[in-house]
Design an enzyme around this catalytic site. Sequence first.
Site, short mmCIF file in Angstrom:
data_model
loop_
_atom_site.label_atom_id
_atom_site.label_comp_id
_atom_site.label_asym_id
_atom_site.label_seq_id
_atom_site.Cartn_x
_atom_site.Cartn_y
_atom_site.Cartn_z
N GLU A 64 6.90 -4.50 -9.67
CA GLU A 64 8.27 -4.14 -9.29
C GLU A 64 9.31 -5.08 -9.90
OE1 GLU A 64 10.89 -3.67 -5.19
OE2 GLU A 64 8.73 -3.26 -5.13
N GLU A 88 0.82 -1.20 0.00
CA GLU A 88 0.00 0.00 0.00
C GLU A 88 0.87 1.26 0.00
OE1 GLU A 88 -2.35 -3.36 1.79
OE2 GLU A 88 -0.33 -2.54 2.02
#
Length: 651
Positions: free
Chosen positions: A569, A290
């Site tokens: 990522e 988050e």
Amino acid sequence: MSRFPARRFIDGLPSRAARAWLGLALRTTRWTVTGAPAAVPILRQESARHGAIVAFWHHSLLQLAALWHWVRDRHSHLHLHVVVSRNRDGRLLADAIAPWGIVGIAGSSARKGKEKGGSRAFRQALTVLKDGCMLAITPDGPRGPARVVQPGVVALSRLAHRPVVPVGAACHALRLPSWDRLAIPLPFGRGEIVLAPPLDPPASTEDLAAALNAAQAEAERRHATSGWSAPERLWALLGTLLAPALIVMLRIRLARGRELEDRLRERLGLTRVRRPRGALLWVHAASVGECRSALPLIDALLELRPGLSVLMTTATVTGAGIAAAHFAASPPERAARLRHQFIPYDVPRWSRRFLNRWRPDAALFVESEIWPGLIAACDRRGIPVAIVNGRLSDRSARRWARLKRLATRLYGRLSFVAARGAEDAARFRTLGVRECTEYGDLKQAAPPPPVPQDAMAELRAAIGARPVLLAASTHPGEEEMIAEAARLLRETRPDLLCIIAPRHPVRAGEIAAGLGHPPRRSQGRLPGRSDSLYLADTLGELGLLYRLATVAWLGNAHRPPGGGHNPYEPVRLGVPLATGPHIDNFRPAFARLAGHVAVTHDAGALADWAGPLLGDAARRREIADGALNAIGAQEEVPAPLLTRIALMLPA
């Protein structure tokens, strides 16, 4: 207003008695003023042009004094004029509200060819506006039809070149059986005043009527939900009863390394950190994922609003570490506008402390973090709350559906939800969200985290030319599977190094015991030539580890219910990626990467996928490039989302 029984009610109350009743009712009512931030500087005469028209339906006329009391609280020099009928009813009302600094302008539209002083009142109102004063007007008064806008207010706005601020109001009130159902405020209740976005000027009477109806509907909705429902009372009672146990749990978490001793008080809503001056946006991001989503959004908002400060809360130490690293890397002038706290547990007393201390102007909850007590407390204080990058799995939606009464009330309090995609948006809408939009996944806007070059060089020297299998963000039960896959791979690649990076490093002790006590990064050790396993039990180093990996497996996906983790990522860092089958929380992202991320069900399948890639650099490059093309270039934070958030904040 009809002659009976409204006339009898007013005739029986001289202005002094009416004034006393209104004073008691308005001052003992707990008023909340919410709505469009753009309306606030206009009402408080802080905008470039002074003077404006405040429009509201006639049935809310007696609640005008509450709004004006709020406006004059900081600006006592301001004056308000209100157009009232020149008959006895109008004179009585003008006398009753005069002590609040409200000046009556007598006059109304002609009826059946009979002049009612409307022309004179129009000219006087025009003069008042051009002199920079505020003018309140009921577009459907003084005799209706109810909620039908007369053309005079639109013409007045255009001639005076002043905006119209539509207002809705609702409170505990006695409704008279008059043409407009006039609301007589009752004492010791709750009241809601909602400001609609200013119209400068209204395009038509229909547009003004629509804005007034929307503001009135929102005021009535907020008033209907301003109290405590039975499920909310039960939730609050449960939190209060569990408070002692939560304090004990905090101590247990501290012993396990999941809390910071010098910051335990923040979990109880206590802090010594001062609130920054000016507008404050509260952003809550539970943990690492988050935070990665929130930080680009926070940076974009700070760039957009130079006077804005941000309070970021997290629920985990890992999330706090990500926030701290980002703040430290920010330019000094931006870092000065950032604060971090741990979110208090959802206990009413602790929530009150937190909100009293920080007084946020708006709140954003990231992805799937829902705190029913805190959201309800914000709503009752008039603090708009929204969810950004909203994520709601099918399993979670079904659970909330079983608590339909609580879910409808809770999600109905949200100003809006910015969902990741169509599936999430559809689930939010079924739970009662009033405004739900799709702006895509904010993780697409998150750049790969920076890496300390000295740490990179040190690890790279220790590993040498050995191939690396990285197991990232693993959860209980997955480390054993990874270790077995590594054992199978070493049958053909004996120099393989397997790095395990658990999602929660506090589990490192039990993981190490189960895997034969490999070297641990948290203890300052590096992998030696004879080490086949290496435990990377530190915070915030996945960017470093991905850059060292030959191939990677992404955790929280091997066993149900799982949920998966963010694949963007590693893909952006060019690592061929595999994961398990249980990826419901990130299904849209993995759907976008379909055919470019392997799904393995056990150790053998993982070894079969990774084995051929370890010695084939060209194939690894092909897989990495395909995945990168599938997700596209790094995206900017959507401008419409920034604009929508800005509307929640003071101008």
